[in-house]
Design an enzyme around this catalytic site. Structure first.
Site, PDB file in Angstrom:
ATOM      1  CB  ALA A 137      45.853  50.533 -10.173  1.00  0.00           C
ATOM      2  CE1 TYR A 138      41.778  52.061 -13.911  1.00  0.00           C
ATOM      3  CE2 TYR A 138      42.126  53.563 -15.685  1.00  0.00           C
ATOM      4  CZ  TYR A 138      41.372  53.266 -14.669  1.00  0.00           C
ATOM      5  OH  TYR A 138      40.074  53.934 -14.104  1.00  0.00           O
ATOM      6  CB  SER A 139      47.934  47.233 -17.487  1.00  0.00           C
ATOM      7  OG  SER A 139      46.709  46.796 -18.102  1.00  0.00           O
TER       8      SER A 139
END
Length: 343
Positions: free
Chosen positions: A54-56
């Site tokens: 989900a990071y970026s």
């Protein structure tokens, strides 16, 4: 680096883990610079990298994948699954359906055929933990994942997951990734002792308390720090800011910057394997690495205990997990007609 055992996995990791949340659109969008930061961390002896799908929205994993070309075998690579990856309600959570699908996306973005530590980013009350563990067991048996872990799980959930794994013959969570800092010591009461009891490794996130223990957030002063743009309530919490002001003289008396005091505190706990540093710039990384040899004396640790008693949280970290019993009023309030002691 003095490497530590990651629980009972047999894997050795550095006391600093490189967190990759700030690589990509929400932090540093320059892929080349981010790769250089990763390479410098590896050259300094850090062998543990933690990211998440989900990071970026996958960009962080892609950057990490670029950085590890030719160096993959020397790195303990961790990523996570759970948070939304699209507007589709099934592109999130801890269901077997999503885990089996999303691990393939993470492997592709990371440019690898296996993940050393695959973690559940948050608990999912809508999914039976047995289904989650069964899906993760399949991934371990298939060779795509080496070990599995949880993140931000309450102690009771950790115990339940361990019990289910034992009774059902499934892979068990080998690690936990909780928030931990001088300002948030609540896990000392239950999560860390439970993790130690089950032989779990712990990689703690936000050892700088969401940026508050960098010295850039002071009472009565505006901050130009990157995180301030996101409006996190914990950055303006007066109680937390008061404690920061009390900690600054402790760091000064120890002859070290506040962020070095915070990192050294986090990795001093015997239940903590690694603390995650999350640099956005090369300057941030250099600052963190400069404190790698700092060791706090009992006198300094005693002073910290006086300011923030063991097992105590000062305010709330915005990114922390609240279980349904806290989020939903109906789970902590009887119907109005049943609230009186007498009819």
């Amino acid at each position: 680096m003095q490497y530590r055992s990651l629980g009972r996995t047999g894997i050795k990791v550095s006391p600093y883990a490189l967190g990759a949340m700030m690589f990509g659109a929400i932090g540093n969008p320059d892929h080349d610079e981010s790769v250089k930061i990763i390479h410098k961390a590896l050259d300094a002896g850090i062998n543990f990298i933690d990211t998440a799908d989900a990071y970026s929205r996958g960009e962080s994993e892609e950057i990490v994948g670029k950085a590890l070309k030719g160096r993959r075998d020397d790195v303990v690579l961790a990523t996570k699954v759970h948070l939304p990856m699209s507007d589709d309600p099934n592109h999130r959570g801890n269901s077997r359906r999503w885990i089996i699908a999303e691990v393939e996306n993470s492997l592709r973005r990371l440019g690898t055929d296996h993940i050393d530590l695959y973690q559940i980013h948050r608990p999912d009350p809508d999914t039976d933990v047995e289904d989650t563990l069964a899906a993760l067991t399949y991934l371990v048996n298939s060779g795509k994942v080496r070990a599995i872990g949880s993140s931000t799980m309450p102690a009771a959930d950790i115990v339940q997951a361990q019990w289910v794994a034992e009774r059902r013959g499934l892979e068990r969570f080998r690690t936990e990734q909780p928030p931990y800092s001088i300002l948030n010591r609540g896990i000392e009461r239950d999560v860390l002792p439970v993790a130690q009891q089950y032989g779990m490794g712990t990689l703690v996130w936000s050892p700088l308390a969401g940026g508050m223990l960098t010295g850039r957030y002071r009472k009565g002063r505006a901050s130009d720090a990157h995180r301030a743009r996101y409006g996190f309530a914990h950055l303006q919490d007066e109680q937390r800011l008061d404690v920061v002001e009390q900690l600054i003289p402790v760091a000064q008396d120890a002859g070290i910057p506040l962020n070095h005091l915070a990192m050294a505190f986090a990795i001093a706990h015997p239940g903590v394997t690694s603390a995650i540093i999350g640099p956005r710039t090369m300057e941030h990384l250099d600052s963190a690495l400069a404190g790698a040899e700092v060791s706090l004396s009992d006198e300094i640790l005693d002073r910290i205990d006086t300011i923030v008693p063991p097992g105590t949280d000062i305010g709330r970290l915005d990114m922390a997990y609240d279980p349904p019993a806290i989020q939903q009023p109906t789970l902590r309030r009887r119907p109005a007609e049943q609230r009186a002691a007498a009819a």
